[in-house]
Design an enzyme around this catalytic site. Structure first.
Site, short mmCIF file in Angstrom:
data_model
loop_
_atom_site.label_atom_id
_atom_site.label_comp_id
_atom_site.label_asym_id
_atom_site.label_seq_id
_atom_site.Cartn_x
_atom_site.Cartn_y
_atom_site.Cartn_z
CB THR A 46 -0.89 0.06 1.25
OG1 THR A 46 -0.05 0.24 2.41
CG2 THR A 46 -1.69 -1.21 1.43
NE ARG A 76 -8.55 11.12 7.90
CZ ARG A 76 -9.24 11.67 8.90
NH1 ARG A 76 -10.50 11.33 9.08
NH2 ARG A 76 -8.68 12.55 9.69
CE LYS A 78 -3.11 3.37 3.41
NZ LYS A 78 -1.91 4.18 3.16
CB THR A 79 -6.04 -1.65 4.36
OG1 THR A 79 -6.15 -0.84 5.54
CG2 THR A 79 -4.76 -1.33 3.62
CG ASP A 137 -2.15 3.22 11.49
OD1 ASP A 137 -3.12 2.99 10.75
OD2 ASP A 137 -0.98 2.90 11.22
CE LYS A 289 23.43 1.66 49.25
NZ LYS A 289 24.37 1.83 50.37
CG HIS A 290 18.18 0.98 49.73
ND1 HIS A 290 18.19 -0.11 48.88
CD2 HIS A 290 19.18 0.76 50.60
CE1 HIS A 290 19.15 -0.95 49.23
NE2 HIS A 290 19.77 -0.44 50.27
CG ASN A 432 5.65 10.59 58.84
OD1 ASN A 432 4.83 11.20 58.18
ND2 ASN A 432 5.30 9.77 59.82
NE ARG A 534 -0.24 15.10 52.37
CZ ARG A 534 -1.36 14.41 52.59
NH1 ARG A 534 -1.93 14.45 53.79
NH2 ARG A 534 -1.91 13.71 51.64
CG HIS A 538 3.06 6.98 51.23
ND1 HIS A 538 2.20 8.03 50.99
CD2 HIS A 538 3.21 6.93 52.57
CE1 HIS A 538 1.83 8.58 52.15
NE2 HIS A 538 2.44 7.93 53.13
#
Length: 538
Positions: A46, A76, A78-79, A137, A289-290, A432, A534, A538
């Site tokens: 195509t 737009r 064709k297939t 598409d 770290k972590h 916290n 705030r 977490h």
């Protein structure tokens, strides 16, 4: 209406006699089509794909020759035609299907090769609404899903990386595609269209300012299969969403071992934090770290900022992640390599720094090309049992907040600068969170505790350890400021900070006992400002 199952045996091998090729990304297309043609496969194509194959001298049918209908409406339509979808969806061993194919002159399509309009790239570039819509598409996903559903008879290829494997399998099986390959490629095809639809639906929700659409899809593309997840008994993969936000997902790794699951998580945390610091204003370094900062500092240079950040917690920094907000230079690199570091991430690294880092072959060095925009909108997704929590990114920035002095004493200019610094850092500390800071550097960090008082005490204890390690005569927290990610529910946490040496406090406020906390601050001679925002994490 009930769905009737067509219980016919699925063939182990299926001959590939006709292929439909319709791709946007034409990487490797001509070579793949040539290999198919050389193996006796009839080619149908195509639009631009047809043109590329024709120009390469290949025998190829235009889709309009198959459908008997021209491409219309700027391509737009064709297939989206029975002769295409009938050829993809027909059950070859079903007599009724075969009869319909004969009556309507439908020829089976044994292989579909397609990839989609680059919707994700287009909208990531900042395209307007109309352009985004035009790059959704329709025919591509429809044919991909049809071929994938009918993988009992059709091979669907959606990734140029699979072209060679398909040809190899055809060669190994006498021009026939094995069922295992067809199943594998079908799963990949459905995953691709699912991720594509997720990108479209999320973009449209964003365009409409719809924060909680009725259905929320999350999609990604596999960037890396990980050796394991958070722990060795867990499997894991790293998927990218297509969001063009500078960071670990878009960075270029210059050297070092493959990143682990934990490396990626921690590196993301580090770079998001350091991106809070404008490189035009100051050099800044964060050591993670972590997923928690163990040291963050500003400085006149990256070297100075790193040394100050390291001073905060030199023990935890061992095996950590280092993020910088400016181009890594040799002076900073020489300091960083003095201790074991897992990852360095920065907007860039100069040649001298790269050479220094190269002496540590396992040390990963990532460059991002820029900093993440701390104010940018985005989605944050977290899985829970049976569901997803989806929220907007925490893009609150302390410089944009209306800080209110609530005590009798206002902070000095230096205290205010340190308060803003500490609150920037607290935003990236697990709740916290308590952060002690002085002269643009953290001197104690308390993270992830059930009690804010415990966080304050842990941060003070870490500061005393750092004081001892640095060989100083008085605590690093003497004359510092303190930031809390959420309000102080009681005065005890505030008083713990004062005992540690803090002279000024920044917190969101909003507690039922704000008046008691303010009174305690006044009695202790502290200056306190409230942000009204705030930063729970977490």
């Amino acid at each position: 209406m009930a769905i009737v199952s067509k219980a016919v045996p699925v063939p182990e091998l299926v001959s590939v006699k006709r292929a439909l090729l319709s791709v946007f990304d034409k990487t490797g297309l001509v070579d793949f089509a040539k290999a198919l043609s050389e193996r006796g496969v009839e080619l149908v194509s195509t639009g631009g794909s047809y043109k590329a194959l024709k120009e390469a001298g290949l025998a190829v049918l235009d889709i309009s020759e198959v459908t008997g209908f021209p491409e219309i409406m700027d391509g737009r339509v064709k297939t989206l035609h029975p002769k295409v979808h009938g050829g993809l969806l027909s059950i070859r061993d079903d007599a009724d299907h075969q009869k319909a194919m004969d009556e309507h002159d439908i020829v089976g399509i044994d292989l579909f090769c397609g990839n989609l309009y680059p919707f994700e790239d287009v909208v990531a570039s900042g395209a307007d609404y109309a352009t985004g819509i035009e790059n959704i598409d329709i025919g591509g996903p429809a044919m991909t899903r049809a071929a994938a559903k009918n993988h009992a008879y059709v091979t669907v290829v959606t990734d140029p990386a699979d072209y060679d494997a398909v040809i190899s399998e055809l060669d190994a099986n006498g021009g026939k595609a094995p069922l295992a390959l067809r199943k594998k490629l079908a799963q990949k095809a459905f995953a691709r269209t699912a991720a594509y639809d997720a990108a479209v639906s999320n973009w449209m929700a964003d365009q409409l300012d719809e924060a909680t659409p009725a259905h929320r899809a999350v999609g990604g593309s596999l960037a890396e299969v990980m050796r394991y997840g958070e722990n060795p008994h867990q499997t894991a993969g790293f998927y990218t969403t297509g969001e063009q936000r500078p960071g670990v997902a878009t960075a270029r790794q210059l050297q070092g071992k493959t990143l682990s699951y934990n490396n990626i998580n921690d590196t993301d945390a580090a770079f998001e934090l350091v991106s809070e610091f404008d490189p035009a204003r100051t050099s800044a370094v964060a050591i993670i770290k972590h997923a928690n900062p163990c040291g963050v500092a500003e400085g006149a240079s990256l070297k100075e900022a790193y040394e100050l950040a390291l001073r905060c917690d030199p023990v935890s920094a061992f095996g950590g992640i280092v993020a910088l907000n400016q181009t890594l230079d040799a002076a900073a690199a020489e300091e960083i390599v003095k201790i074991f570091t897992e990852v360095i991430i920065a907007p860039d690294a100069d040649d001298a720094a790269r050479e220094i880092i190269a002496s540590k072959k396992n040390l990963r060095l990532l460059v991002t090309g820029g900093l993440a925009d701390a104010r940018a909108k985005g989605l944050f997704v977290k899985s829970v049992a049976g569901g997803l929590l989806v929220q907007s990114r925490d893009n609150g920035v302390v410089d944009d907040l209306d800080l209110k002095v609530v005590t009798k004493r206002a902070p000095s200019e230096q205290e205010l600068a340190d308060l803003k610094f500490a609150f920037r850092v607290a935003k990236h500390v697990k709740s916290n969170a308590i952060v002690y800071a002085k002269d643009g550097a953290t001197v104690g960090v308390g993270a992830g505790q059930m009690s804010r008082v415990d966080s304050a005490r842990i941060a003070a204890r870490k500061a005393l350890d750092a004081t001892e390690a640095a060989g100083l005569s008085e605590p690093l927290t003497k004359g510092c400021v303190v930031a809390s990610d959420a309000f102080f529910p009681f005065a005890d946490g505030l008083l713990s900070a004062a005992e540690a040496g803090a002279t000024a406090v920044i917190q969101p406020g909003g507690s039922m006992r704000d008046d008691d906390v303010i009174a305690a601050a006044d009695e202790a001679g502290l200056a306190m400002v409230m942000t009204g925002m705030r930063h729970f994490r977490h």
